[in-house]
Design a protein around this motif. Structure first.
Motif, short mmCIF file in Angstrom:
data_model
loop_
_atom_site.label_atom_id
_atom_site.label_comp_id
_atom_site.label_asym_id
_atom_site.label_seq_id
_atom_site.Cartn_x
_atom_site.Cartn_y
_atom_site.Cartn_z
N TYR A 82 -2.85 -1.71 -7.58
CA TYR A 82 -2.51 -0.46 -8.26
C TYR A 82 -3.34 -0.29 -9.52
O TYR A 82 -3.70 0.83 -9.88
N SER A 104 0.83 -1.20 0.00
CA SER A 104 0.00 0.00 0.00
C SER A 104 0.86 1.25 0.00
O SER A 104 1.88 1.33 0.68
N ARG A 105 0.43 2.24 -0.77
CA ARG A 105 1.10 3.54 -0.80
C ARG A 105 0.47 4.51 0.20
O ARG A 105 0.93 5.64 0.33
N ASP A 106 -0.58 4.07 0.89
CA ASP A 106 -1.27 4.92 1.86
C ASP A 106 -0.65 4.77 3.24
O ASP A 106 -0.52 3.65 3.75
#
Length: 173
Positions: free
Chosen positions: A99, A87-89
């Motif tokens: 993604y 996760s990029r969060d």
């Protein structure tokens, strides 16, 4: 009508051109009327090829935490793809993130999208994704697969038009 046949396999560097074509066409098909037409018209397959070459080169590293797979139909035609990684969060550090998941419109209903999404079930951790607010087909697909909106949203601006995205999460892989 003959059912569409496909195989799922991990994407490799030589798939960059085909993935770029599916990526651009997938955006144009899925987001027509949902995103500014000028943005969709301005998408470049050659730019996406460069991006996919970079992505697939990094994925080839044994320790890379992200991967892409594709659905390949007859005669090697790529019908769709999925990319997943950490996760990029910041508020979801233990999650995997989808993604991208795209299937060409002529492969809708073939099971290719489902087969690609089933790969995410191989991850034992929770999974999240971002989806356009105005994309009921995608919402229904993800809900059928155990995803639910968690209340997070973000606004991105494309060609001066605000586009609202909502986060969906699935607690188990």
């Amino acid at each position: 009508m003959t059912p569409l046949r496909f195989d799922i396999r991990q994407a490799v560097l030589s798939d960059a051109d085909a993935l770029a074509e599916v990526h651009v066409l997938g955006w144009r098909q899925a987001y027509a009327g949902r995103m500014p037409q000028s943005l969709l018209d301005g998408l470049s397959v050659s730019d996406r090829v460069t991006s996919w070459q970079r992505i697939l080169t990094s994925e080839a590293e044994p320790e890379a935490p992200w991967r892409s797979w594709l659905a390949e139909g007859d005669h090697g035609r790529v019908l769709g793809f999925i990319s997943i990684g950490p996760s990029r969060d910041e508020d979801m550090p233990a999650h995997a993130e989808l993604y991208a998941v795209y299937v060409l419109a002529d492969a809708y209903g073939s099971g290719a999208g489902q087969a690609l999404l089933d790969l995410a079930s191989d991850f034992s951790r929770p999974t999240s994704l971002w989806v356009l607010d105005d994309n009921p087909r995608a919402h229904a697909f993800y809900r059928r697969n155990g995803f639910a909106f968690d209340g997070a949203e973000k606004i991105d601006e494309y060609d001066g038009v605000p586009i609202r995205e909502l986060r969906m999460v699935r607690d188990e892989g």
